[in-house]
Design a protein around this motif. Structure first.
Motif, PDB file in Angstrom:
ATOM      1  N   UNK A   1      12.262  -4.220 -11.601  1.00  0.00           N
ATOM      2  CA  UNK A   1      11.546  -3.247 -12.428  1.00  0.00           C
ATOM      3  C   UNK A   1      12.522  -2.147 -12.842  1.00  0.00           C
ATOM      4  N   UNK A   2      13.695  -2.574 -13.282  1.00  0.00           N
ATOM      5  CA  UNK A   2      14.790  -1.651 -13.584  1.00  0.00           C
ATOM      6  C   UNK A   2      14.391  -0.508 -14.507  1.00  0.00           C
ATOM      7  N   UNK A   3      13.713  -0.813 -15.590  1.00  0.00           N
ATOM      8  CA  UNK A   3      13.360   0.239 -16.549  1.00  0.00           C
ATOM      9  C   UNK A   3      12.459   1.304 -15.924  1.00  0.00           C
ATOM     10  N   UNK A   4      11.682   0.920 -14.935  1.00  0.00           N
ATOM     11  CA  UNK A   4      10.756   1.866 -14.291  1.00  0.00           C
ATOM     12  C   UNK A   4      11.477   2.916 -13.451  1.00  0.00           C
ATOM     13  N   UNK A   5      12.687   2.600 -13.012  1.00  0.00           N
ATOM     14  CA  UNK A   5      13.414   3.541 -12.161  1.00  0.00           C
ATOM     15  C   UNK A   5      13.690   4.860 -12.862  1.00  0.00           C
TER      16      UNK A   5
ATOM     17  N   UNK B   1       5.380   3.231 -14.136  1.00  0.00           N
ATOM     18  CA  UNK B   1       5.230   2.221 -13.099  1.00  0.00           C
ATOM     19  C   UNK B   1       4.093   1.258 -13.433  1.00  0.00           C
ATOM     20  N   UNK B   2       4.243   0.594 -14.560  1.00  0.00           N
ATOM     21  CA  UNK B   2       3.270  -0.412 -14.995  1.00  0.00           C
ATOM     22  C   UNK B   2       4.023  -1.676 -15.372  1.00  0.00           C
ATOM     23  N   UNK B   3       3.278  -2.760 -15.509  1.00  0.00           N
ATOM     24  CA  UNK B   3       3.902  -4.016 -15.951  1.00  0.00           C
ATOM     25  C   UNK B   3       4.532  -3.841 -17.333  1.00  0.00           C
ATOM     26  N   UNK B   4       3.863  -3.089 -18.214  1.00  0.00           N
ATOM     27  CA  UNK B   4       4.424  -2.841 -19.553  1.00  0.00           C
ATOM     28  C   UNK B   4       5.714  -2.036 -19.450  1.00  0.00           C
ATOM     29  N   UNK B   5       5.720  -1.051 -18.549  1.00  0.00           N
ATOM     30  CA  UNK B   5       6.918  -0.238 -18.340  1.00  0.00           C
ATOM     31  C   UNK B   5       8.085  -1.068 -17.836  1.00  0.00           C
TER      32      UNK B   5
ATOM     33  N   UNK C   1       0.778  -1.223   0.000  1.00  0.00           N
ATOM     34  CA  UNK C   1       0.000   0.000   0.000  1.00  0.00           C
ATOM     35  C   UNK C   1       0.813   1.279   0.000  1.00  0.00           C
ATOM     36  N   UNK C   2       2.132   1.167   0.012  1.00  0.00           N
ATOM     37  CA  UNK C   2       2.972   2.371   0.023  1.00  0.00           C
ATOM     38  C   UNK C   2       3.248   2.847  -1.405  1.00  0.00           C
ATOM     39  N   UNK C   3       3.834   4.013  -1.499  1.00  0.00           N
ATOM     40  CA  UNK C   3       4.005   4.646  -2.812  1.00  0.00           C
ATOM     41  C   UNK C   3       4.931   3.882  -3.759  1.00  0.00           C
ATOM     42  N   UNK C   4       5.898   3.132  -3.239  1.00  0.00           N
ATOM     43  CA  UNK C   4       6.825   2.402  -4.112  1.00  0.00           C
ATOM     44  C   UNK C   4       6.693   0.889  -3.987  1.00  0.00           C
ATOM     45  N   UNK C   5       5.565   0.415  -3.519  1.00  0.00           N
ATOM     46  CA  UNK C   5       5.365  -1.027  -3.356  1.00  0.00           C
ATOM     47  C   UNK C   5       5.445  -1.764  -4.694  1.00  0.00           C
ATOM     48  N   UNK C   6       5.252  -1.046  -5.788  1.00  0.00           N
ATOM     49  CA  UNK C   6       5.353  -1.633  -7.131  1.00  0.00           C
ATOM     50  C   UNK C   6       6.720  -2.275  -7.347  1.00  0.00           C
ATOM     51  N   UNK C   7       7.762  -1.742  -6.708  1.00  0.00           N
ATOM     52  CA  UNK C   7       9.122  -2.239  -6.909  1.00  0.00           C
ATOM     53  C   UNK C   7       9.425  -3.492  -6.089  1.00  0.00           C
TER      54      UNK C   7
END
Length: 172
Positions: A93-97, A102-106, A82-88
């Protein structure tokens, strides 16, 4: 005699402090090396295994940058559920950095499609986790960047090579 005894004690203490100072760089290296490796062998994570480290029910939180896995549990306020960077958490998710997507496609975007400057910013993120006082290196992720033996893949070598290229922009 008291003066001589006191002098020897002071001399002895000086030698102990001096020897300790000589050992500090070595001890620091040993501390760093033990944090980086377990018995000289990096732990190799599968994507499935890494996906279990998302902080669920107070568990550990790991993330991966360029295939290097870091324990970021101390940053649960940033990476926990639930935190802002939980996606990582629990994945690479190197490319997202650096893309901000911040998507699966990204996360699936080819890093080599980006400019050397953008890729260098990814190295800065990796370095951030490497040097952070509360986060620690725990292993490597098998897949895009490292093989099952923990050796760099050709893709990682290509990314690293592109990182070192000085980008020359000519704008008309």
């Amino acid at each position: 005699m008291t003066f001589r005894r006191k002098s020897l004690t002071t001399h002895h203490m000086f030698n102990q402090v001096f020897n300790l100072l000589l050992l500090l760089p070595f001890l620091s290296y040993c501390s760093f090396a033990s944090a980086r490796k377990d018995d000289g062998i990096d732990r190799i994570f599968s994507s499935e295994e890494l996906s279990g480290y998302v902080g669920k029910d107070g568990g550990q939180i790991y993330l991966s940058v360029l295939g290097e896995v870091y324990d970021v549990t101390e940053g649960k306020d940033y990476y926990g559920e639930g935190s802002s960077y939980s996606f990582f958490a629990g994945a690479d998710r190197s490319a997202c950095f650096f893309s901000g997507d911040f998507t699966e496609e990204g996360a699936k975007k080819n890093i080599l499609d980006y400019t050397p400057t953008q890729i260098k910013s990814l190295e800065e993120w990796r370095s951030f986790y490497e040097k952070h006082e509360k986060y620690s290196f725990v292993g490597k992720l098998e897949g895009q960047f490292y093989d099952s033996s923990g050796e760099p893949t050709q893709y990682l070598k290509d990314v690293t090579a592109k990182m070192s290229v000085d980008e020359v922009k000519t704008e008309l």
